[in-house]
Design a protein around this motif. Structure first.
Motif, PDB file in Angstrom:
ATOM      1  N   GLU A 152      -4.579  -3.302  10.923  1.00 31.50           N
ATOM      2  CA  GLU A 152      -4.340  -1.852  10.971  1.00 31.50           C
ATOM      3  C   GLU A 152      -5.045  -1.229  12.165  1.00 31.50           C
ATOM      4  O   GLU A 152      -4.472  -0.408  12.892  1.00 31.50           O
ATOM      5  N   LEU A 153      -6.311  -1.619  12.351  1.00 32.85           N
ATOM      6  CA  LEU A 153      -7.083  -1.053  13.455  1.00 32.85           C
ATOM      7  C   LEU A 153      -6.505  -1.486  14.799  1.00 32.85           C
ATOM      8  O   LEU A 153      -6.414  -0.691  15.737  1.00 32.85           O
ATOM      9  N   ILE A 194      -6.084   5.985  14.540  1.00 29.23           N
ATOM     10  CA  ILE A 194      -6.613   5.352  13.323  1.00 29.23           C
ATOM     11  C   ILE A 194      -6.551   6.336  12.157  1.00 29.23           C
ATOM     12  O   ILE A 194      -6.115   5.993  11.058  1.00 29.23           O
ATOM     13  N   SER A 253      -3.029   6.509  10.944  1.00 31.21           N
ATOM     14  CA  SER A 253      -2.277   5.259  10.813  1.00 31.21           C
ATOM     15  C   SER A 253      -1.636   5.102   9.445  1.00 31.21           C
ATOM     16  O   SER A 253      -0.699   4.359   9.275  1.00 31.21           O
ATOM     17  N   ARG A 254      -2.151   5.760   8.467  1.00 30.85           N
ATOM     18  CA  ARG A 254      -1.548   5.650   7.141  1.00 30.85           C
ATOM     19  C   ARG A 254      -1.870   6.911   6.362  1.00 30.85           C
ATOM     20  O   ARG A 254      -3.007   7.346   6.346  1.00 30.85           O
ATOM     21  N   PRO A 278      -9.279   2.411  -0.097  1.00 25.98           N
ATOM     22  CA  PRO A 278      -9.239   1.014   0.392  1.00 25.98           C
ATOM     23  C   PRO A 278     -10.033   0.851   1.680  1.00 25.98           C
ATOM     24  O   PRO A 278     -10.509   1.837   2.253  1.00 25.98           O
ATOM     25  N   LYS A 279     -10.139  -0.381   2.107  1.00 23.33           N
ATOM     26  CA  LYS A 279     -10.897  -0.663   3.332  1.00 23.33           C
ATOM     27  C   LYS A 279      -9.946  -0.906   4.504  1.00 23.33           C
ATOM     28  O   LYS A 279      -8.792  -1.284   4.306  1.00 23.33           O
ATOM     29  N   TRP A 280     -10.453  -0.671   5.667  1.00 22.38           N
ATOM     30  CA  TRP A 280      -9.666  -0.941   6.869  1.00 22.38           C
ATOM     31  C   TRP A 280      -9.522  -2.444   7.039  1.00 22.38           C
ATOM     32  O   TRP A 280     -10.474  -3.190   6.821  1.00 22.38           O
ATOM     33  N   ILE A 281      -8.338  -2.871   7.426  1.00 24.88           N
ATOM     34  CA  ILE A 281      -8.160  -4.277   7.761  1.00 24.88           C
ATOM     35  C   ILE A 281      -7.909  -4.372   9.261  1.00 24.88           C
ATOM     36  O   ILE A 281      -7.450  -3.421   9.902  1.00 24.88           O
ATOM     37  N   ALA A 282      -8.221  -5.535   9.789  1.00 21.66           N
ATOM     38  CA  ALA A 282      -8.233  -5.705  11.252  1.00 21.66           C
ATOM     39  C   ALA A 282      -6.885  -5.362  11.875  1.00 21.66           C
ATOM     40  O   ALA A 282      -6.832  -4.717  12.924  1.00 21.66           O
ATOM     41  N   GLN A 289     -14.863   0.291  11.562  1.00 22.35           N
ATOM     42  CA  GLN A 289     -14.830  -1.154  11.765  1.00 22.35           C
ATOM     43  C   GLN A 289     -14.047  -1.798  10.625  1.00 22.35           C
ATOM     44  O   GLN A 289     -13.858  -1.192   9.566  1.00 22.35           O
ATOM     45  N   THR A 290     -13.593  -3.018  10.844  1.00 25.96           N
ATOM     46  CA  THR A 290     -12.902  -3.763   9.802  1.00 25.96           C
ATOM     47  C   THR A 290     -13.774  -3.835   8.548  1.00 25.96           C
ATOM     48  O   THR A 290     -14.983  -4.051   8.644  1.00 25.96           O
ATOM     49  N   ASN A 291     -13.124  -3.629   7.407  1.00 26.51           N
ATOM     50  CA  ASN A 291     -13.774  -3.678   6.091  1.00 26.51           C
ATOM     51  C   ASN A 291     -14.618  -2.443   5.769  1.00 26.51           C
ATOM     52  O   ASN A 291     -15.240  -2.390   4.718  1.00 26.51           O
ATOM     53  N   SER A 292     -14.660  -1.477   6.673  1.00 23.16           N
ATOM     54  CA  SER A 292     -15.310  -0.227   6.284  1.00 23.16           C
ATOM     55  C   SER A 292     -14.318   0.580   5.445  1.00 23.16           C
ATOM     56  O   SER A 292     -13.102   0.406   5.558  1.00 23.16           O
ATOM     57  N   THR A 293     -14.859   1.422   4.590  1.00 14.93           N
ATOM     58  CA  THR A 293     -14.003   2.168   3.668  1.00 14.93           C
ATOM     59  C   THR A 293     -13.309   3.318   4.385  1.00 14.93           C
ATOM     60  O   THR A 293     -13.917   4.010   5.211  1.00 14.93           O
ATOM     61  N   LYS A 294     -12.043   3.503   4.071  1.00 14.39           N
ATOM     62  CA  LYS A 294     -11.291   4.607   4.664  1.00 14.39           C
ATOM     63  C   LYS A 294     -11.849   5.944   4.157  1.00 14.39           C
ATOM     64  O   LYS A 294     -12.445   6.012   3.085  1.00 14.39           O
ATOM     65  N   LEU A 314       0.808  -1.226   0.000  1.00 14.86           N
ATOM     66  CA  LEU A 314       0.000   0.000   0.000  1.00 14.86           C
ATOM     67  C   LEU A 314       0.834   1.264   0.000  1.00 14.86           C
ATOM     68  O   LEU A 314       0.419   2.283  -0.522  1.00 14.86           O
ATOM     69  N   LEU A 346      -2.995   8.560   3.557  1.00 16.62           N
ATOM     70  CA  LEU A 346      -3.661   8.295   2.284  1.00 16.62           C
ATOM     71  C   LEU A 346      -3.768   9.548   1.432  1.00 16.62           C
ATOM     72  O   LEU A 346      -3.962   9.474   0.241  1.00 16.62           O
ATOM     73  N   SER A 365      -2.583   2.729  -3.781  1.00 16.57           N
ATOM     74  CA  SER A 365      -3.972   2.928  -3.379  1.00 16.57           C
ATOM     75  C   SER A 365      -4.769   3.684  -4.424  1.00 16.57           C
ATOM     76  O   SER A 365      -5.987   3.643  -4.428  1.00 16.57           O
ATOM     77  N   ARG A 370       1.246  -6.049   3.846  1.00 15.53           N
ATOM     78  CA  ARG A 370      -0.122  -6.000   3.354  1.00 15.53           C
ATOM     79  C   ARG A 370      -0.127  -5.642   1.875  1.00 15.53           C
ATOM     80  O   ARG A 370       0.672  -4.837   1.430  1.00 15.53           O
TER      81      ARG A 370
END
Lengths: 205, 374
Positions: free
Chosen positions: A186-187, B109, B112-113, A180-184, B187-192, A16, B115, A36, A69
């Motif tokens: 990362e959180l 969060i 964390s990256r 992209p989507k959050w992955i576990a 939550q996991t799999n939610s869009t950034k 990423l 973007l 990304s 990742r």
């Protein structure tokens, strides 16, 4: 009658946080972007090639290194079969785009007619929003309008497109990023860092 | 605006506002300075307080004693990490809610990256906390009616004690904010996403500053929505707040209707105080409105704005780009027009009225209203 077209599945993976180079060797085009946003670029580039039906060869090269990742980027495009002339491959000139001004925007609010956004001037390599824009909705593609919400991020470039025949056209191109989507993991890592920061701020540990 | 440093026995308040952001720089006497919030100077691109101090030959490392962030919105925290890095001897304070577990999860969060190219109030606050951690310097937590600072400036002037007291946020504001933040943690799999500009100013730290006999109300972005225990109702009604009347008011929330509460003017301010606002522009919205100006001018004849009302269309774009914008009916404006400031000085014994100096971009609210009408 049109000849049947063959499908090209284009799939690549990259960490990423790495730059990825997407290049079309025949047209001497090259994009360097973070992975990304590569999907947007791949899609836009392939659509353009498919429409023009002049694409002969598409080369994807990445500076992929081992990463923790990966995002999987995938795009499908129809391109015509490559004509073989003896031992040589015929290559044709492609359209080129020379940006005069580029912004990254994020949507502040949406009205029935306009998209209100803050802009970072990428041309001057700014990192803070120095401009604001009121952009009529029709400047966005129908697909992008569907994706827009507060906080959506887009790239906006205004410049000249030069077609192979020499035609020069001034264009404004806005592409809304598919984030992209959050992955576990990362959180989880962020929550661990928050716990460390909490201990420091509240207990001095 | 006076570009000579104030005398030791002068109190100087300089309020910077470039059209999107604000910063208040206080000389509390005897070369002791306080900074409340931060914005960038449009000329230097650096924090406005730092640029100004350097221009008058004051060393921020030794002179700035205290830095307060009233809240974490982009327009109040721009360049704060750079400013704090230069203030090596300053204490730092922010709203108590910003150091709570729920908010820190949210903050980590969001950061964390990277973007996006665009920095935000959240990323600036993250840099501030990282700097404090590097220095092993814990912040002070601002909450309603908590004293934040006490400076006994000089033994020769026993009456020149400087005190800064937080007037907000209330317990209820903090509780409500943390509940709201919990709901924003992805939550996991939610869009950034890029955090949209937060619309609530519930956590703003309004503050009371006294320097000897001088009383100053710093309204931050605190709003009033008619809910008991929150906003200005909670501040005015607090029996433990400083009970004096202020002669200078940094108006709340850019002079807007939501920042206005009549009892603030009748119970916390002198009859005709000096009132200063920083205008605000974002995405087609603008504060103060013409109605806001008229309301304020009905309350005091001494009202000023740090900057002009309307951002200008962006200049220096290549001609083809300008043509494209014009043909597409697209409006692109500078979000940060040139930084302006209102500077107020008086003697530390309060024996003289405030002397007001305006920078080229600043103006009286009467002129501001005229400019809106044009």
């Amino acid at each position: 009658m049109n000849k049947p077209l063959r499908n090209l599945d284009l799939t690549t993976s990259a960490p990423l946080d790495r730059d990825v180079v997407l290049s079309d060797a025949s047209a001497n085009l090259e994009f360097r972007e973070s992975s990304s946003v590569l999907k947007d670029l791949v899609t836009a580039q392939m659509d353009r090639f498919a429409k023009q039906r002049k694409a002969e060869r598409i080369a994807i090269s990445t500076n992929v290194t081992q990463g923790v990742r990966f995002d999987t980027l995938s795009s499908t495009v129809e391109i015509p079969p490559t004509p073989v002339l003896g031992m040589a491959t015929l290559t044709r000139p492609q359209a080129t785009f020379s940006p005069l001004q580029e912004w990254e925007g994020y949507v502040v609010s949406l009205t029935d007619t306009h998209v209100l956004a803050n802009l970072v001037d990428l041309t001057s390599e700014a990192t803070r929003p120095g401009q604001q824009a009121e952009i009529p909705r029709e400047e966005f593609s129908d697909a992008d309008i569907e994706k827009l919400s507060e906080g959506s991020v887009f790239r906006w470039a205004i410049g000249y497109q030069r077609l192979p025949g020499g035609t020069k056209t001034r264009v404004s191109q806005i592409i809304v990023r598919d984030l992209p989507k959050w992955i576990a993991s990362e959180l989880d890592e962020a929550k661990q860092r928050a716990a460390v920061l909490f201990k420091f701020l509240n207990r001095g540990e | 605006m006076d570009l000579k440093p104030p005398l030791e026995t002068e109190v100087e308040i300089t309020i910077f506002g470039p059209g999107f952001g604000e910063c208040i720089l206080v000389h509390a006497g005897f070369n002791e300075w306080i900074v409340v919030d931060s914005c960038l100077d449009s000329t230097s691109g650096r924090p406005a307080a730092l640029s100004h101090l350097e221009s008058i030959g004051v060393d921020p490392a030794s002179a700035i004693k205290f830095v307060l962030v009233t809240h974490w919105h982009d327009d109040h925290i721009g360049g704060m990490a750079e400013l704090l890095a230069a203030c090596t001897r300053a204490e730092f304070a922010c709203s108590a809610a910003l150091t709570q577990s729920e908010f820190l999860k949210f903050l980590e969060i969001l950061n964390s990256r990277s973007l996006f190219k665009q920095s935000s109030g959240a990323s600036e606050l993250h840099r501030i906390f990282s700097l404090l951690r590097t220095r092993h310097q814990r912040p002070k937590f601002a909450i309603a009616d908590r004293p934040l600072l006490r400076l006994a400036s000089d033994p020769r002037t026993a009456g020149s004690i400087c005190e800064l007291v937080a007037l907000s946020p209330s317990d209820l504001e903090i509780q409500r904010f943390l509940q709201a933040v919990s709901g924003l943690i992805p939550q996991t799999n939610s869009t950034k996403f890029r955090l949209p500009s937060p619309k609530q100013n519930d956590l703003s730290v309004a503050a009371w500053l006294s320097v000897g006999p001088l009383q100053i109300l710093l309204g931050a972005d605190l709003e009033e929505r008619g809910i008991a225990g929150r906003g200005w109702i909670a501040v005015v009604g607090s029996p433990t707040r400083p009970q004096a009347q202020a002669s200078l008011f940094k108006m709340a929330h850019h002079g807007s209707e939501t920042g206005h509460f009549d009892p603030v003017w009748t119970r916390m301010l002198d009859a005709r105080p000096v009132a200063v606002l920083t205008p605000w522009t974002l995405g087609g919205s603008q504060l103060p409105s013409a109605g806001d100006c008229r309301r304020i001018m009905g309350l005091t004849p001494f009202a000023y704005s740090t900057s002009r009302p309307r951002p200008q269309r962006v200049r220096n774009l290549p001609a083809p780009v300008a043509r494209t914008l014009r043909e597409g009916n697209i409006v692109v404006t500078d979000s940060e027009p040139p930084t302006g400031s209102v500077q107020l000085r008086t003697s530390i014994d309060g024996s003289a009225p405030w002397k007001v100096a305006l920078s080229a971009e600043a103006m009286s609210l009467t002129d501001y209203l005229r400019a809106i009408a044009r």
